[in-house]
Write a protein that holds these residues in place. Structure first.
Motif, PDB file in Angstrom:
ATOM      1  N   TRP A  53      -5.798   2.396   5.920  1.00  0.00           N
ATOM      2  CA  TRP A  53      -4.967   3.579   6.187  1.00  0.00           C
ATOM      3  C   TRP A  53      -3.750   3.213   7.041  1.00  0.00           C
ATOM      4  O   TRP A  53      -2.643   3.673   6.788  1.00  0.00           O
ATOM      5  N   VAL A  54      -3.965   2.381   8.046  1.00  0.00           N
ATOM      6  CA  VAL A  54      -2.857   1.938   8.902  1.00  0.00           C
ATOM      7  C   VAL A  54      -1.826   1.175   8.066  1.00  0.00           C
ATOM      8  O   VAL A  54      -0.620   1.414   8.172  1.00  0.00           O
ATOM      9  N   ALA A  55      -2.318   0.265   7.221  1.00  0.00           N
ATOM     10  CA  ALA A  55      -1.407  -0.510   6.364  1.00  0.00           C
ATOM     11  C   ALA A  55      -0.641   0.407   5.416  1.00  0.00           C
ATOM     12  O   ALA A  55       0.573   0.250   5.221  1.00  0.00           O
ATOM     13  N   MET A  56      -1.338   1.376   4.827  1.00  0.00           N
ATOM     14  CA  MET A  56      -0.695   2.309   3.890  1.00  0.00           C
ATOM     15  C   MET A  56       0.365   3.144   4.601  1.00  0.00           C
ATOM     16  O   MET A  56       1.482   3.303   4.083  1.00  0.00           O
ATOM     17  N   LEU A  57       0.052   3.653   5.767  1.00  0.00           N
ATOM     18  CA  LEU A  57       1.027   4.452   6.514  1.00  0.00           C
ATOM     19  C   LEU A  57       2.222   3.613   6.950  1.00  0.00           C
ATOM     20  O   LEU A  57       3.369   4.059   6.870  1.00  0.00           O
ATOM     21  N   TYR A  58       1.961   2.395   7.393  1.00  0.00           N
ATOM     22  CA  TYR A  58       3.053   1.512   7.796  1.00  0.00           C
ATOM     23  C   TYR A  58       3.979   1.225   6.612  1.00  0.00           C
ATOM     24  O   TYR A  58       5.198   1.317   6.725  1.00  0.00           O
ATOM     25  N   LEU A  59       3.398   0.864   5.478  1.00  0.00           N
ATOM     26  CA  LEU A  59       4.216   0.561   4.302  1.00  0.00           C
ATOM     27  C   LEU A  59       4.979   1.791   3.821  1.00  0.00           C
ATOM     28  O   LEU A  59       6.130   1.687   3.398  1.00  0.00           O
ATOM     29  N   ALA A  60       4.336   2.961   3.894  1.00  0.00           N
ATOM     30  CA  ALA A  60       5.008   4.180   3.441  1.00  0.00           C
ATOM     31  C   ALA A  60       6.153   4.562   4.372  1.00  0.00           C
ATOM     32  O   ALA A  60       7.267   4.859   3.911  1.00  0.00           O
ATOM     33  N   VAL A  62       7.553   2.767   7.327  1.00  0.00           N
ATOM     34  CA  VAL A  62       8.512   1.723   7.704  1.00  0.00           C
ATOM     35  C   VAL A  62       9.069   1.012   6.471  1.00  0.00           C
ATOM     36  O   VAL A  62      10.278   0.845   6.325  1.00  0.00           O
ATOM     37  N   GLY A  63       8.174   0.592   5.581  1.00  0.00           N
ATOM     38  CA  GLY A  63       8.590  -0.201   4.433  1.00  0.00           C
ATOM     39  C   GLY A  63       9.300   0.581   3.355  1.00  0.00           C
ATOM     40  O   GLY A  63      10.008  -0.013   2.539  1.00  0.00           O
ATOM     41  N   SER A  64       9.137   1.885   3.326  1.00  0.00           N
ATOM     42  CA  SER A  64       9.790   2.675   2.283  1.00  0.00           C
ATOM     43  C   SER A  64      10.768   3.695   2.854  1.00  0.00           C
ATOM     44  O   SER A  64      11.964   3.602   2.621  1.00  0.00           O
ATOM     45  N   VAL A  65      10.266   4.664   3.599  1.00  0.00           N
ATOM     46  CA  VAL A  65      11.121   5.761   4.056  1.00  0.00           C
ATOM     47  C   VAL A  65      12.249   5.249   4.948  1.00  0.00           C
ATOM     48  O   VAL A  65      13.437   5.449   4.656  1.00  0.00           O
ATOM     49  N   ILE A  66      11.916   4.578   6.036  1.00  0.00           N
ATOM     50  CA  ILE A  66      12.946   4.113   6.969  1.00  0.00           C
ATOM     51  C   ILE A  66      13.829   3.056   6.317  1.00  0.00           C
ATOM     52  O   ILE A  66      15.057   3.085   6.462  1.00  0.00           O
ATOM     53  N   ALA A  67      13.204   2.132   5.575  1.00  0.00           N
ATOM     54  CA  ALA A  67      13.987   1.065   4.941  1.00  0.00           C
ATOM     55  C   ALA A  67      15.018   1.629   3.967  1.00  0.00           C
ATOM     56  O   ALA A  67      16.186   1.215   3.980  1.00  0.00           O
TER      57      ALA A  67
END
Length: 144
Positions: A53-60, A62-67
């Motif tokens: 869940w932490v990895a999924m939230l981070y990727l969603a 930081v890795g997608s929305v913010i990026a």
């Protein structure tokens, strides 16, 4: 990617970067669900660990929305050719992060490839700077 960036620069300059990113995420989600559920199964039935869940939230987030918010903002405020250099730097940064965070080892080929990428970007930047300086000198000499 290059063509889409030119289109965004030409036709999306009045759109807020968050609208572009949200549209991209929404339509990407639809396609991923349409292909992923029949091939991989229902994600709600997977065994989700707290770390997953932490990895999924981070990727969603930081890795997608913010990026993508930052990328579309940069695309709006920079030349398209300069913003395309980001795609060249990304693999080098990923390898460096792998070395630092995950203690990954790199071989001489990876090091040589990364060096060539950075030298290529430097060559582009130096050539562009020289062209801009020569235009400025030509314009100032012609004005005198």
């Amino acid at each position: 990617t290059a063509y889409s960036n030119v289109l965004v620069k030409a036709y999306g300059k009045n759109l807020n970067p968050s609208v572009l990113a949200a549209g991209q995420m929404f339509f990407g989600l639809l396609l991923l669900l349409a292909v992923g559920i029949p091939l991989e199964g229902n994600p709600l039935q997977f065994h989700w660990t707290p770390m997953a869940w932490v990895a999924m939230l981070y990727l969603a987030v930081v890795g997608s929305v913010i990026a993508f918010l930052l990328y579309y903002w940069l695309l709006r405020n920079m030349d398209v050719t300069k913003s395309m250099l980001i795609a060249l730097v990304t693999p080098v940064v990923a390898v460096l992060l792998g070395m630092i965070v995950l203690d990954e080892q790199i071989g001489w080929r990876t090091l040589a490839g990364g060096t060539m990428i950075i030298l290529g970007i430097a060559l582009i930047v130096v050539r562009r700077t020289q062209k801009q300086e020569s235009k400025i000198l030509t314009t100032s000499v012609a004005a005198d």
